[in-house]
Design a protein around this motif. Structure first.
Motif, short mmCIF file in Angstrom:
data_model
loop_
_atom_site.label_atom_id
_atom_site.label_comp_id
_atom_site.label_asym_id
_atom_site.label_seq_id
_atom_site.Cartn_x
_atom_site.Cartn_y
_atom_site.Cartn_z
N VAL A 6 -11.54 0.16 5.68
CA VAL A 6 -11.11 -0.91 6.58
C VAL A 6 -9.64 -0.71 6.90
O VAL A 6 -8.87 -0.22 6.07
CB VAL A 6 -11.35 -2.31 5.97
CG1 VAL A 6 -12.83 -2.54 5.75
CG2 VAL A 6 -10.57 -2.50 4.68
N SER A 7 -9.25 -1.08 8.10
CA SER A 7 -7.87 -0.86 8.53
C SER A 7 -7.06 -2.14 8.63
O SER A 7 -5.83 -2.11 8.66
CB SER A 7 -7.86 -0.16 9.90
OG SER A 7 -8.59 -0.92 10.85
N SER A 8 -7.73 -3.27 8.69
CA SER A 8 -7.05 -4.55 8.86
C SER A 8 -6.65 -5.13 7.50
O SER A 8 -7.40 -5.07 6.53
CB SER A 8 -7.98 -5.53 9.58
OG SER A 8 -7.52 -6.85 9.47
N LEU A 9 -5.45 -5.70 7.45
CA LEU A 9 -5.02 -6.37 6.23
C LEU A 9 -5.86 -7.61 5.96
O LEU A 9 -6.06 -7.99 4.80
CB LEU A 9 -3.53 -6.76 6.35
CG LEU A 9 -2.54 -5.59 6.39
CD1 LEU A 9 -1.13 -6.11 6.64
CD2 LEU A 9 -2.59 -4.80 5.09
N ARG A 10 -6.34 -8.25 7.01
CA ARG A 10 -7.24 -9.39 6.82
C ARG A 10 -8.53 -8.96 6.13
O ARG A 10 -9.01 -9.64 5.21
CB ARG A 10 -7.59 -10.00 8.18
CG ARG A 10 -8.56 -11.16 8.10
CD ARG A 10 -9.32 -11.35 9.39
NE ARG A 10 -10.16 -10.19 9.71
CZ ARG A 10 -10.87 -10.05 10.82
NH1 ARG A 10 -10.82 -11.00 11.74
NH2 ARG A 10 -11.61 -8.97 11.03
N ASP A 11 -9.07 -7.81 6.54
CA ASP A 11 -10.31 -7.33 5.93
C ASP A 11 -10.09 -6.92 4.48
O ASP A 11 -10.94 -7.16 3.62
CB ASP A 11 -10.87 -6.15 6.73
CG ASP A 11 -11.26 -6.55 8.15
OD1 ASP A 11 -11.33 -7.77 8.42
OD2 ASP A 11 -11.49 -5.66 8.98
N ARG A 12 -8.94 -6.30 4.19
CA ARG A 12 -8.63 -5.95 2.80
C ARG A 12 -8.48 -7.20 1.95
O ARG A 12 -8.92 -7.24 0.80
CB ARG A 12 -7.35 -5.11 2.76
CG ARG A 12 -7.50 -3.74 3.41
CD ARG A 12 -6.22 -2.94 3.35
NE ARG A 12 -6.37 -1.66 4.02
CZ ARG A 12 -5.40 -0.77 4.17
NH1 ARG A 12 -4.19 -1.03 3.68
NH2 ARG A 12 -5.62 0.37 4.81
N MET A 13 -7.84 -8.20 2.51
CA MET A 13 -7.71 -9.46 1.79
C MET A 13 -9.08 -10.07 1.52
O MET A 13 -9.35 -10.57 0.42
CB MET A 13 -6.86 -10.44 2.59
CG MET A 13 -6.81 -11.83 1.97
SD MET A 13 -5.99 -13.03 3.03
CE MET A 13 -6.57 -14.54 2.26
N ALA A 14 -9.97 -10.04 2.52
CA ALA A 14 -11.31 -10.60 2.34
C ALA A 14 -12.04 -9.90 1.19
O ALA A 14 -12.70 -10.56 0.37
CB ALA A 14 -12.11 -10.47 3.63
N ILE A 15 -11.92 -8.59 1.10
CA ILE A 15 -12.58 -7.84 0.03
C ILE A 15 -12.00 -8.23 -1.32
O ILE A 15 -12.74 -8.42 -2.30
CB ILE A 15 -12.45 -6.33 0.29
CG1 ILE A 15 -13.26 -5.94 1.53
CG2 ILE A 15 -12.92 -5.53 -0.93
CD1 ILE A 15 -13.03 -4.51 2.00
N ASP A 16 -10.68 -8.37 -1.40
CA ASP A 16 -10.04 -8.78 -2.66
C ASP A 16 -10.49 -10.18 -3.07
O ASP A 16 -10.79 -10.43 -4.25
CB ASP A 16 -8.52 -8.75 -2.53
CG ASP A 16 -7.95 -7.36 -2.63
OD1 ASP A 16 -8.62 -6.49 -3.23
OD2 ASP A 16 -6.84 -7.12 -2.12
N TRP A 17 -10.55 -11.11 -2.13
CA TRP A 17 -10.89 -12.49 -2.46
C TRP A 17 -12.37 -12.64 -2.79
O TRP A 17 -12.74 -13.44 -3.65
CB TRP A 17 -10.48 -13.41 -1.31
CG TRP A 17 -9.00 -13.68 -1.32
CD1 TRP A 17 -8.00 -12.75 -1.25
CD2 TRP A 17 -8.35 -14.95 -1.45
NE1 TRP A 17 -6.77 -13.35 -1.31
CE2 TRP A 17 -6.95 -14.70 -1.42
CE3 TRP A 17 -8.80 -16.25 -1.54
CZ2 TRP A 17 -6.01 -15.73 -1.52
CZ3 TRP A 17 -7.87 -17.28 -1.63
CH2 TRP A 17 -6.49 -17.01 -1.63
#
Length: 391
Positions: free
Chosen positions: A190-201
């Protein structure tokens, strides 16, 4: 002779109320409300099951029409035939299975349909219709150990309500965990910081998709000893809200309130350092300053950029990432299954810890679906040796 009540194509209608609540009813072709169904569904408005019951019930009412049955003429064997039709994986006698082209109901959906039908026909009996059917549905059974565990101080009623329409299949522990190393693989594609955050959360918080997409910035207390005073460490308040523009809703309905600009109550979930790090990276780089809705997860492309992100968008993002990472189809709820298993392992099988960490309603749910034992655990090994009679 009983008047035919079901004419034409019925449909579910969502109703938005002025106070922000959302409820569901069933409409007839002319746009009029089907009173028999509405009187039943209104009992569950705001309870979290009204939408599910509306769609389960409208399918059953369409089946009644196809079978030339009415509320007054349907019998217990007819309901058994319907349950067999919606759960059938193969062609049934005298034609094709009901809901052609759609997947048959699984155990969970069948159990929900059984509860909906029983409640609906007991409601009809209360209005004076088809009391013979209600008598066959309103059965009682002796309480089990699980029933007694749910009751205060281990006491339970002498008998417990039983549903003869419910599937008799044993419940399985859920096998749908994430593949090993999936979190890192998904983060890499994933390239979006939002998507990375979603995966972490999803990974560290065990959030449901609707819970994550329904979060507001005011729900997040990401520092020690926050003003709410309800948790010493960083945490989030999951609050059930109706009428959000992205239609996201938390499943659990814990009581919450806004006092002096501070959210209190709701379902409190602890937040990990990785979750905090990805949150600040997202907020500092990608979160639109002009967003006035105050919600955490926003869309990033097209004409809808900056608007709240729907749970369906989250599901599609995770699915695409799983394909790119060659992990197959990944669903957000798999993170929740893996989270529950990891908490159980880390707490030596403490069901209460796992229940509160994930926000489940009861320890029985965690026990039946997620609990397991490590076959290499010393306690497990000692128990088997005692049974085997070896040192």
């Amino acid at each position: 002779m009983a008047r035919k009540l079901l004419l034409g194509q019925l449909r579910v209608q969502e109703i938005s109320h002025r106070d922000g609540r959302v409820s569901y009813t069933i409409l007839q072709p002319g746009g009029s409300i089907l009173d028999r169904a509405d009187g039943f569904l209104v009992r569950y408005a705001g309870a979290g099951t009204d939408r599910t019951y509306a769609y389960l019930l409208v399918d059953h009412l369409r089946w009644l029409e196809s079978e030339a049955l009415s509320f007054e003429s349907v019998g217990f064997q007819d309901l058994q035939r319907y349950m067999g039709a919606v759960g059938a994986e193969v062609l049934i006698p005298f034609g094709s299975p009901w809901r052609v082209g759609k997947k048959p109901y699984g155990d969970s959906a069948l159990a929900g349909a059984a509860s909906c039908l029983k409640g609906f026909y007991l409601h009809q009996a209360g209005l004076g219709f088809n009391r013979a059917l209600a008598k066959e549905l309103d059965l009682r059974r002796l309480p089990t150990k699980a029933d007694r565990s749910r009751s205060l101080l281990g006491h339970a009623a002498r008998t417990v309500a039983s549903n003869p329409l419910a599937p008799r299949r044993p419940r399985r522990r859920h096998p749908k965990m994430l593949p090993d190393g999936a979190r890192g693989e998904l983060q890499n594609v994933v390239s979006s910081l939002r998507d990375r955050m979603a995966i972490d959360w999803l990974s560290d918080g065990g959030f449901r998709a609707g819970e994550l997409c329904g979060l507001h910035l005011s729900d997040l207390h990401l520092r020690e000893n926050a003003e709410c005073g309800e948790c010493r460490g960083p945490h989030a308040h999951v609050c059930h809200r109706d009428g959000l523009s992205n239609r996201a809703r938390a499943k659990t309905k814990w009581s919450w309130r806004l006092e002096g600009g501070v959210i209190r109550g709701g379902l409190i979930k602890r937040v990990s350092p990785a979750m905090i790090h990805s949150y600040f990276a997202y907020m500092m780089s990608e979160y639109p300053r002009e967003a006035a809705h105050g919600m955490l997860m926003v869309q990033q492309h097209g004409l809808s950029r900056g608007l709240p992100w729907a749970a369906e968008g989250l599901r599609k993002m995770i699915s695409r990432a799983g394909v790119r990472a060659r992990l197959g189809r990944i669903r957000p709820h798999q993170f929740r299954h893996s989270f529950a298993t990891a908490v159980l392992d880390a707490s030596n099988g403490n069901l209460v810890v796992a229940r509160d960490a994930g926000g489940w309603a009861s320890v029985e749910t965690v026990d039946e679906i997620y609990a397991h034992v490590d076959i290499h655990d010393p306690i497990f090994d000692a128990a088997l040796r005692a049974v085997w009679g070896v040192a």
